[in-house]
Scaffold this motif. Sequence first.
Motif, PDB file in Angstrom:
ATOM      1  N   GLU A 157     -20.489 -22.533  24.123  1.00  9.62           N
ATOM      2  CA  GLU A 157     -19.893 -22.814  22.457  1.00  9.62           C
ATOM      3  C   GLU A 157     -19.900 -23.917  22.093  1.00  9.62           C
ATOM      4  N   PRO A 158     -20.165 -24.619  21.105  1.00 13.93           N
ATOM      5  CA  PRO A 158     -20.520 -25.754  20.361  1.00 13.93           C
ATOM      6  C   PRO A 158     -18.529 -26.708  20.359  1.00 13.93           C
ATOM      7  N   GLY A 159     -19.311 -28.419  20.355  1.00 14.88           N
ATOM      8  CA  GLY A 159     -18.681 -29.373  20.507  1.00 14.88           C
ATOM      9  C   GLY A 159     -17.377 -29.012  19.298  1.00 14.88           C
ATOM     10  N   PRO A 160     -16.295 -29.068  19.323  1.00 13.85           N
ATOM     11  CA  PRO A 160     -15.333 -29.381  18.406  1.00 13.85           C
ATOM     12  C   PRO A 160     -15.520 -29.657  16.951  1.00 13.85           C
ATOM     13  N   ASP A 161     -15.411 -29.165  15.937  1.00 14.87           N
ATOM     14  CA  ASP A 161     -15.263 -29.113  14.890  1.00 14.87           C
ATOM     15  C   ASP A 161     -17.336 -28.959  14.383  1.00 14.87           C
ATOM     16  N   ALA A 162     -17.345 -28.148  15.314  1.00 14.19           N
ATOM     17  CA  ALA A 162     -19.214 -28.223  14.756  1.00 14.19           C
ATOM     18  C   ALA A 162     -19.419 -26.367  14.553  1.00 14.19           C
ATOM     19  N   LEU A 163     -20.323 -25.930  13.533  1.00 13.49           N
ATOM     20  CA  LEU A 163     -20.894 -25.316  12.871  1.00 13.49           C
ATOM     21  C   LEU A 163     -22.017 -24.666  13.040  1.00 13.49           C
ATOM     22  N   VAL A 164     -22.147 -23.504  14.040  1.00 10.10           N
ATOM     23  CA  VAL A 164     -23.568 -23.348  14.539  1.00 10.10           C
ATOM     24  C   VAL A 164     -24.491 -22.205  12.687  1.00 10.10           C
ATOM     25  N   VAL A 165     -25.481 -23.037  13.422  1.00 11.03           N
ATOM     26  CA  VAL A 165     -26.028 -22.634  12.344  1.00 11.03           C
ATOM     27  C   VAL A 165     -27.435 -21.782  12.802  1.00 11.03           C
ATOM     28  N   THR A 166     -28.105 -20.916  12.402  1.00  9.51           N
ATOM     29  CA  THR A 166     -29.050 -20.100  13.333  1.00  9.51           C
ATOM     30  C   THR A 166     -30.406 -20.129  12.111  1.00  9.51           C
ATOM     31  N   GLU A 167     -31.197 -20.947  12.621  1.00  4.73           N
ATOM     32  CA  GLU A 167     -32.079 -20.948  11.469  1.00  4.73           C
ATOM     33  C   GLU A 167     -33.903 -19.328  11.663  1.00  4.73           C
ATOM     34  N   HIS A 168     -33.762 -19.259  12.130  1.00  4.95           N
ATOM     35  CA  HIS A 168     -34.290 -17.867  13.127  1.00  4.95           C
ATOM     36  C   HIS A 168     -33.987 -17.167  14.170  1.00  4.95           C
ATOM     37  N   SER A 169     -33.812 -16.213  13.620  1.00  3.16           N
ATOM     38  CA  SER A 169     -32.478 -15.527  14.823  1.00  3.16           C
ATOM     39  C   SER A 169     -33.419 -14.313  15.922  1.00  3.16           C
ATOM     40  N   THR A 170     -34.800 -14.684  15.181  1.00  6.57           N
ATOM     41  CA  THR A 170     -36.016 -13.680  15.823  1.00  6.57           C
ATOM     42  C   THR A 170     -37.431 -14.835  16.442  1.00  6.57           C
ATOM     43  N   ILE A 171     -38.572 -14.892  16.819  1.00  4.93           N
ATOM     44  CA  ILE A 171     -39.551 -16.028  17.018  1.00  4.93           C
ATOM     45  C   ILE A 171     -40.874 -14.452  17.246  1.00  4.93           C
ATOM     46  N   THR A 172     -41.673 -15.649  16.885  1.00  5.42           N
ATOM     47  CA  THR A 172     -42.608 -14.038  17.419  1.00  5.42           C
ATOM     48  C   THR A 172     -43.765 -15.147  18.238  1.00  5.42           C
ATOM     49  N   VAL A 173     -43.607 -14.155  19.276  1.00  2.32           N
ATOM     50  CA  VAL A 173     -44.541 -14.411  20.985  1.00  2.32           C
ATOM     51  C   VAL A 173     -45.269 -13.256  20.982  1.00  2.32           C
ATOM     52  N   GLU A 174     -46.531 -14.121  21.944  1.00  6.12           N
ATOM     53  CA  GLU A 174     -47.782 -13.710  22.512  1.00  6.12           C
ATOM     54  C   GLU A 174     -47.692 -13.073  24.415  1.00  6.12           C
ATOM     55  N   ALA A 175     -47.196 -11.908  24.471  1.00 11.44           N
ATOM     56  CA  ALA A 175     -47.369 -11.730  25.424  1.00 11.44           C
ATOM     57  C   ALA A 175     -47.695 -10.394  26.165  1.00 11.44           C
ATOM     58  N   GLU A 176     -47.585 -10.173  27.981  1.00 12.70           N
ATOM     59  CA  GLU A 176     -48.447  -8.570  28.606  1.00 12.70           C
ATOM     60  C   GLU A 176     -47.716  -7.706  28.517  1.00 12.70           C
TER      61      GLU A 176
END
Length: 229
Positions: A112-131
């Motif tokens: 949970e963030p600190g008081p009076d803070a609003l969480v903005v998710t700019e990217h809900s997914t990311i592209t990765v390279e994996a096995e």
Amino acid sequence: MSESNIQAEPRTEFGKGAARRIRRADKVPAVLYGHGTDPVHITLPGHDTMLALKHGGANALLTLTVDGKEQLALPKQIQRDPIKGFLEHLDLILVRKGEKVTVEIPVHLNGEPGPDALVVTEHSTITVEAEATHIPEYVEVSIEGAEVGTQIFVRDLEMPSGSTILADEDTLIVNITHAPTAEELEAELEEAEAEAGIEREEAEEPVAEGEAAAGEGEAAAEGGTAEEE
């Protein structure tokens, strides 16, 4: 990541009618392709496939047994009924152990963030390279106690060994901003309405109880005079 074993059957019937019959039997039509091979049309058990995708997500690694031969596959495209949500069709791509694949994985926020803070998710997914056999289910981002002004970039993310993020390190993932007050939200709404040319109707002033009673008395008196005449 988890791996699910599914018994698949070769499919010889095609078309909408055949697909409907397959679904009525609680099975899912699918096509398997990749590595330069011809597409193979198969049928999957509906319940087992649904559980595998629910547990492993969009990047669930499936071990398919087709005609006694095991093959590894990843979902490429998942079609669901828009209302009931059941599986309608799957496109699966063949993979091999040790092979690198490019996939999208979700960003999970923790804390949970600190008081009076609003969480903005700019990217809900990311592209990765994996096995192919070691695809992370998600990347975890801690926002515990994060204060207003905190920004989390790709360079701040921690990935397991063997996985690489395919994005610029300066890409913003999470932005912690000031949570607007009710007054600020109302002011923004009024400004937006003004720009859109929307005029608010003035609310009628409430009538005091004394005035209402006096008005009712006058109306009754007038009614009585009219009857007398």
